[in-house]
Design an enzyme around this catalytic site. Structure first.
Site, PDB file in Angstrom:
ATOM      1  NE  ARG A 247      -0.058  -0.825   1.939  1.00  0.00           N
ATOM      2  CZ  ARG A 247      -0.052  -1.376   0.724  1.00  0.00           C
ATOM      3  NH1 ARG A 247      -0.689  -0.794  -0.280  1.00  0.00           N
ATOM      4  NH2 ARG A 247       0.584  -2.520   0.499  1.00  0.00           N
ATOM      5  CD  GLU A 276      -7.412  -1.101   2.078  1.00  0.00           C
ATOM      6  OE1 GLU A 276      -6.788  -0.021   2.086  1.00  0.00           O
ATOM      7  OE2 GLU A 276      -7.121  -2.060   1.380  1.00  0.00           O
ATOM      8  CG  HIS A 294      -5.967  -2.193  -1.805  1.00  0.00           C
ATOM      9  ND1 HIS A 294      -5.431  -2.164  -0.536  1.00  0.00           N
ATOM     10  CD2 HIS A 294      -4.900  -2.169  -2.641  1.00  0.00           C
ATOM     11  CE1 HIS A 294      -4.099  -2.133  -0.608  1.00  0.00           C
ATOM     12  NE2 HIS A 294      -3.761  -2.125  -1.886  1.00  0.00           N
TER      13      HIS A 294
HETATM   14  C1  DGY Z   1       0.784  -3.643  -2.963  1.00  0.00           C
HETATM   15  O1  DGY Z   1       1.298  -4.477  -3.692  1.00  0.00           O
HETATM   16  O2  DGY Z   1       1.339  -3.207  -1.963  1.00  0.00           O
HETATM   17  C2  DGY Z   1      -0.589  -3.170  -3.327  1.00  0.00           C
HETATM   18  O3  DGY Z   1      -1.131  -2.349  -2.389  1.00  0.00           O
HETATM   19  C3  DGY Z   1      -1.517  -4.327  -3.578  1.00  0.00           C
HETATM   20  O4  DGY Z   1      -1.290  -4.732  -4.837  1.00  0.00           O
END
Ligand code: DGY
Length: 339
Positions: A247, A276, A294
């Protein structure tokens, strides 16, 4: 016996029980999502978008779509939230807990896809793939040059895995296949990794000081916010590469831009960003940053499995069955699951 969700409580006596209304935080995506959402539409009154939120008992959401107390307040009948993601930092869990709203997520099914993308980023940065591609397209390729774009060889290099949950462990396993030495940083020891030859770093600082590539795999929590800031970046080896598929806010992005501009660490390969989809000023101009939008779980197979899991979780929760992947709410005794 029906396995569908329990009907809305105010169905008129003798009438066909009304199916629960389910909203979504964005228009329903198609492609691999179509099958699972068609199944959902057979069981519930599916109303894509948030227009029917006041009637909604279920909500499907996606990473990056904030589901906060204000949104939940607009949904007085809400009983279940299913996020099509493993991460759930976009959901205000205390607000869900206060209302007894069940939250589900999709762990496990995206592990391989995310670990593979982590390696794609690692290789792209280590072997200057984007610069090479640009050079060829722009007509700068003059034939074999023994000194052109010399990179970091992964075999024999040390990978520092920060967060050794499902995805971190899968990255560590792939690193072993590349002949890398693996250090990991985790709240608790991972005997399965150690049995394969990975070593637990005594501290995050020790990992940062030793690793040639640092890869982040922690969930975003209050503890991991800005886990990697100016001080941590300064500990990294001058030639090291930082990879983030976890993240964005785990890294202080402004500090990263400054550090990359000075060339230490040598490069970063990012799939996620602090705000983001916005990028910190200067990031996009850095030649030593590889930037992806992402894509960690972005394979058709994985996205279908994520949608299936989200639909199953939502239907279980609406039917009053314990879902397989309920997110532990803040006052629950169990620990935060690894990503
Ligand atoms: C998640 O699943 O948390 C990813 O960041 C997106 O697929």
């Amino acid at each position: 016996m029906s396995h569908g969700p329990s009907p809305a409580p105010d169905a008129a006596p003798g009438s066909e029980p009304a199916r629960p209304v389910v909203c979504t935080t964005r228009p329903l995506p198609g492609g691999p999502f179509a099958g699972p959402f068609a199944r959902l539409a057979q069981e519930v009154d599916l109303r894509p978008g948030l227009e029917a939120l006041a009637e909604a008992e279920g909500l499907v959401c996606f990473p990056g779509d904030p589901v906060d107390a204000a949104l939940m307040a607009r949904a007085p009948r809400l009983r279940a939230i299913a996020t099509v993601s493993v991460g759930y930092d976009h959901i205000e869990l205390p607000a869900a807990a206060a209302r007894g709203i069940v939250v589900t997520h999709t762990p496990g099914v995206l592990t391989a896809a995310t670990a593979e993308l982590t390696f794609a980023l690692m290789l792209a940065a280590a072997r200057h793939l984007l610069a090479g591609d640009r050079l060829v397209r722009e007509g700068g390729f003059r034939g074999f040059d023994p000194e052109l774009l010399l990179g970091l060889e992964l075999e024999g290099a040390c990978l520092g895995v920060v967060g050794a949950g499902r995805i971190g462990s899968a990255v560590a396993e792939r690193a072993l296949a590349f002949g890398m030495r693996v250090l990991y940083h985790s709240r608790r020891p991972r005997p399965a990794l150690e049995a394969r030859g990975c070593a637990r770093a005594p501290s995050l600082a020790a990992l940062l000081e030793q690793a040639d590539v640092v890869s982040l795999h922690v969930p975003l929590t209050a503890e991991t916010y800005h886990l990697i800031g100016a001080r941590e970046l300064a500990l990294m080896r001058p030639h090291a590469i930082l990879v983030n598929t976890a993240r964005g806010p785990v890294v202080d992005e402004a500090a990263l831009v400054e550090a990359l501009a000075r060339g230490r660490p040598a490069a970063a390969a990012l799939d996620v960003y602090e705000r983001e989809p916005a990028l910190s000023p200067g990031l996009a101009a850095l030649p030593n940053a590889v930037l992806l939008p992402h894509l960690g779980s972005a394979t058709a197979r994985t996205r279908r499995r994520m949608a299936e899991l989200a639909v199953a979780g939502l239907l279980d929760a609406l039917a009053g069955r314990p879902p397989d992947h309920a997110v532990p709410l803040p006052d629950a005794p169990s620990a935060h699951p690894s990503s």
